[in-house]
Scaffold this motif. Structure first.
Motif, PDB file in Angstrom:
ATOM      1  N   UNK A 117      -1.497 -53.901  22.837  1.00 56.25           N
ATOM      2  CA  UNK A 117      -2.071 -53.646  21.504  1.00 56.25           C
ATOM      3  C   UNK A 117      -3.524 -54.097  21.459  1.00 56.25           C
ATOM      4  N   UNK A 118      -4.250 -53.582  20.480  1.00 58.20           N
ATOM      5  CA  UNK A 118      -5.618 -54.065  20.223  1.00 58.20           C
ATOM      6  C   UNK A 118      -5.662 -54.542  18.777  1.00 58.20           C
ATOM      7  N   UNK A 119      -6.038 -55.797  18.584  1.00 61.01           N
ATOM      8  CA  UNK A 119      -6.051 -56.381  17.233  1.00 61.01           C
ATOM      9  C   UNK A 119      -4.711 -56.151  16.524  1.00 61.01           C
ATOM     10  N   UNK A 120      -3.625 -56.335  17.256  1.00 63.62           N
ATOM     11  CA  UNK A 120      -2.254 -56.212  16.735  1.00 63.62           C
ATOM     12  C   UNK A 120      -1.838 -54.770  16.444  1.00 63.62           C
ATOM     13  N   UNK A 121      -2.738 -53.824  16.615  1.00 59.05           N
ATOM     14  CA  UNK A 121      -2.405 -52.429  16.289  1.00 59.05           C
ATOM     15  C   UNK A 121      -2.397 -51.565  17.538  1.00 59.05           C
ATOM     16  N   UNK A 122      -2.172 -50.269  17.320  1.00 57.63           N
ATOM     17  CA  UNK A 122      -2.136 -49.326  18.434  1.00 57.63           C
ATOM     18  C   UNK A 122      -3.529 -49.144  19.029  1.00 57.63           C
ATOM     19  N   UNK A 123      -3.615 -49.204  20.349  1.00 55.45           N
ATOM     20  CA  UNK A 123      -4.857 -48.864  21.055  1.00 55.45           C
ATOM     21  C   UNK A 123      -4.704 -47.407  21.503  1.00 55.45           C
ATOM     22  N   UNK A 124      -5.178 -46.505  20.665  1.00 57.08           N
ATOM     23  CA  UNK A 124      -4.888 -45.082  20.914  1.00 57.08           C
ATOM     24  C   UNK A 124      -5.542 -44.580  22.206  1.00 57.08           C
ATOM     25  N   UNK A 125      -6.723 -45.114  22.527  1.00 59.95           N
ATOM     26  CA  UNK A 125      -7.377 -44.708  23.776  1.00 59.95           C
ATOM     27  C   UNK A 125      -6.517 -45.090  24.982  1.00 59.95           C
ATOM     28  N   UNK A 126      -6.025 -46.324  24.965  1.00 61.50           N
ATOM     29  CA  UNK A 126      -5.186 -46.788  26.074  1.00 61.50           C
ATOM     30  C   UNK A 126      -3.852 -46.038  26.085  1.00 61.50           C
ATOM     31  N   UNK A 161      -4.238 -34.329  18.702  1.00 64.79           N
ATOM     32  CA  UNK A 161      -4.909 -33.164  19.310  1.00 64.79           C
ATOM     33  C   UNK A 161      -5.055 -33.325  20.824  1.00 64.79           C
ATOM     34  N   UNK A 162      -5.233 -34.579  21.265  1.00 65.70           N
ATOM     35  CA  UNK A 162      -5.532 -34.823  22.685  1.00 65.70           C
ATOM     36  C   UNK A 162      -4.285 -34.916  23.561  1.00 65.70           C
TER      37      UNK A 162
END
Ligand SMILES: Cc1ncc(COP(=O)(O)O)c(C=O)c1O
Length: 345
Positions: A117-126, A161-162
């Motif tokens: 996670x990033x800052x407790x949330x989803x890291x969409x890039x990762x 989209x990606x």
């Protein structure tokens, strides 16, 4: 929510702030609808949930053939894994993602790919980078449980989209009714656009029907047909269908649930701050708060008649998740927490 715990008998009562239920309980409109349909309980439910799907379809601007009813939205998550993923293929989800994602992956004998996670949330890039040729499904919760984090709609849309063709995205919106008006977004427009998107929602939270077990998935008809084909035929009872229809039509209830939650969440967050505790700003009906020795604080709260949720199974051993209650419940929790922390030194 106040309830006698099974272990202590009916005399003692616990304040339950552990399962993100609606502290208002169940809407009176749904209670009446359940009472009115009990005479039919000798018959099987409508396996197609025709009336409820019609009401949902009108509300969402979709056809009824875009909807799958589940025994809670948990069943929609399970069905998505069963339908989209073969044993050995991969399901991607975030660290601190809802516990059922791992269970659904295990039941489908899929490989779970848990992205930090990033800052407790989803890291969409990762998460995008973690998708490979063996990936068939991605779970995303918005807001997320147990952290309460929220993704911006533009980021979510860019991610959907990606995602490559052949990979389904399950967007889990269990807490969407608690979003402030400025934070709301039209995920049904995305469902109309993307054949690989499933949006899951529930009647367990803002609608106050957790015990009746009813939720739904929205997806394009081809994917919906596959979800429905895998669904147990009578998975949603007649009272659950009737209650959901009544609750869906009960705009006053939803507004009240929203107001009680928004005020209660602010009360908890301010209370935690005044106790010197760090909490993650939440967009759900719960708050994740760092208390240090969480098992000890959890036990101390239990001893004071309050149950909150431990989140060590999520890899958060210093934290507790507290569901938003009525104002007096939140005060009771904050008082007890202050005492528990003082006792622990
Ligand atoms: C993120 C999330 N999704 C789905 C659910 C499932 O709820 P239900 O099966 O009661 O609809 C929950 C329940 O806590 C949740 O937190």
């Amino acid at each position: 929510m106040i309830s006698p715990p099974a272990s202590q008998g009916a005399a003692a009562s616990m304040l339950l702030l552990a399962s993100n239920e609606n502290p208002l309980g169940m809407p009176e409109s749904a209670r009446r609808a359940v009472a009115a349909c009990l005479g039919d309980a000798g018959c099987y439910p409508d396996a197609n949930g025709t009336a409820l799907k019609q009401a949902l379809a009108e509300r969402l601007g979709l056809g009824a053939d875009w909807l799958t009813l589940g025994s809670g939205s948990s069943e929609i998550l399970e069905l998505a894994a069963q339908v989209c993923v073969e044993p050995g293929q991969k399901i991607v989800y975030s660290e601190y993602g809802f516990i059922v994602y791992g269970q659904a992956a295990a039941h489908a004998r899929a490989q779970a790919v848990v992205v930090p996670a990033r800052d407790f949330g989803h890291d969409l890039g990762a998460m995008r980078a973690a998708i490979d040729g063996a990936t068939r499904l991605v779970f995303i919760a918005n807001p997320n449980n147990p952290t309460g984090t929220l993704l911006a709609p533009a980021d979510l849309l860019a991610f959907i989209e990606a995602v490559p063709a052949g990979v389904a995205v399950l967007l889990d919106e269990a807490y969407t009714e608690y979003l402030a008006p400025a934070q709301r977004y039209d995920s049904m427009a995305w469902v109309r656009r993307f054949p690989h998107l499933i949006v899951a929602r529930t009647f367990s939270k803002a609608y106050g029907l957790a015990g009746l077990r009813i939720g739904y998935g929205a997806a394009q008809p081809a994917l919906t047909a596959r979800l429905n084909a895998r669904r147990p035929r009578f998975n949603v009872s007649t009272p659950a269908q009737a209650a959901a229809r009544a609750a869906l039509a009960d705009a006053d209830w939803l507004a009240r649930s929203y107001d009680v939650n928004t005020a209660g969440r602010s009360q908890l967050e301010a209370g935690f701050r005044s106790l010197g505790l760090h909490c993650v700003p939440s967009h759900g009906n719960f708050v994740l708060v760092r208390v240090g020795d969480a098992p000890a604080v959890h036990a101390a709260l239990l001893a004071r008649g309050i149950e909150v949720s431990r989140v060590d199974p999520y890899g958060l051993p210093q934290w507790l998740r507290v569901s938003v209650g009525l104002p007096e419940h939140n005060s009771q929790l904050l008082d007890a927490l202050g005492q528990a922390l003082a006792a622990a030194g």
